[in-house]
Scaffold this active site. Sequence first.
Site, PDB file in Angstrom:
ATOM      1  N   GLY A  16       0.825  -1.204   0.000  1.00  0.00           N
ATOM      2  CA  GLY A  16       0.000   0.000   0.000  1.00  0.00           C
ATOM      3  C   GLY A  16       0.857   1.251   0.000  1.00  0.00           C
ATOM      4  CB  CYS A  17       0.177   4.595   1.398  1.00  0.00           C
ATOM      5  SG  CYS A  17       1.015   6.143   1.772  1.00  0.00           S
ATOM      6  CG  PHE A  18       5.858   4.989  -0.955  1.00  0.00           C
ATOM      7  CD1 PHE A  18       5.217   6.181  -0.676  1.00  0.00           C
ATOM      8  CD2 PHE A  18       6.511   4.876  -2.187  1.00  0.00           C
ATOM      9  CE1 PHE A  18       5.236   7.251  -1.560  1.00  0.00           C
ATOM     10  CE2 PHE A  18       6.538   5.938  -3.091  1.00  0.00           C
ATOM     11  CZ  PHE A  18       5.901   7.132  -2.775  1.00  0.00           C
TER      12      PHE A  18
END
Length: 233
Positions: free
Chosen positions: A65-67
């Site tokens: 997902g979002c880093f």
Amino acid sequence: MKTFIGRQMIKQAGSYLFLMLLAPFWACGQSHTDISKSNTFKEMEKAGAAKAATSKSDTATFAAGCFWCVEEQFKQLKGVTSVTSGYTGGTVPNPSYKQVCTGLTGHAEACNIIYDPSKISYDELLAAFFVSHNPTTLNRQGNDEGTQYRSAIFYHNAEQHKLADYYIKRLNEEKAYPDEIVTEVTPYTKFYNAEDYHQNYYESNASVPYCQFVVKPKRDKFREVFKGKLKQE
């Protein structure tokens, strides 16, 4: 592009009413099965007790997902030397954040995790990977949608490949999650560092709404699971 615009709205929102309306929506998106009590999780931790004799650095590469979230979680662990946010798994060379957000480059938001095998094992990093996100949702984490948010393990050698496949099989057999794991396991190829403003994002932007409503709750849950293995207790 929808996700990129949504993130920008969250980051720049100045209305507390707006945030209060969105809070349950985001919180709901972050909840997923806690596998830290599963037998497979305990197996990962037990395997990790036998650390490698060498302190030569190694690399793990995960997409979850979002880093911004992934980076902040893995930075907490003892033995992790550095975490770099970037893009990998696609076909477009030197992609920009805006390009990756279209979902057309084939890249995933990912993190290169440099670690000391004498202090933390790949088994333990895999345990952290499975705690850090929901590996059963295809191309989605919470409200971040698109192939750029897929769950993926980019292995650097045969041993990492073997361990990734083994633990996914064990988690599925144990039914540690209500649904089957969809994590992609693929060879590491080329990793492109994300733009400078993405690096250490939470540390530099802790007060922005996205960090408060999305990154911080995931970090706090992660820290609770990995008590005793954190750089700062």
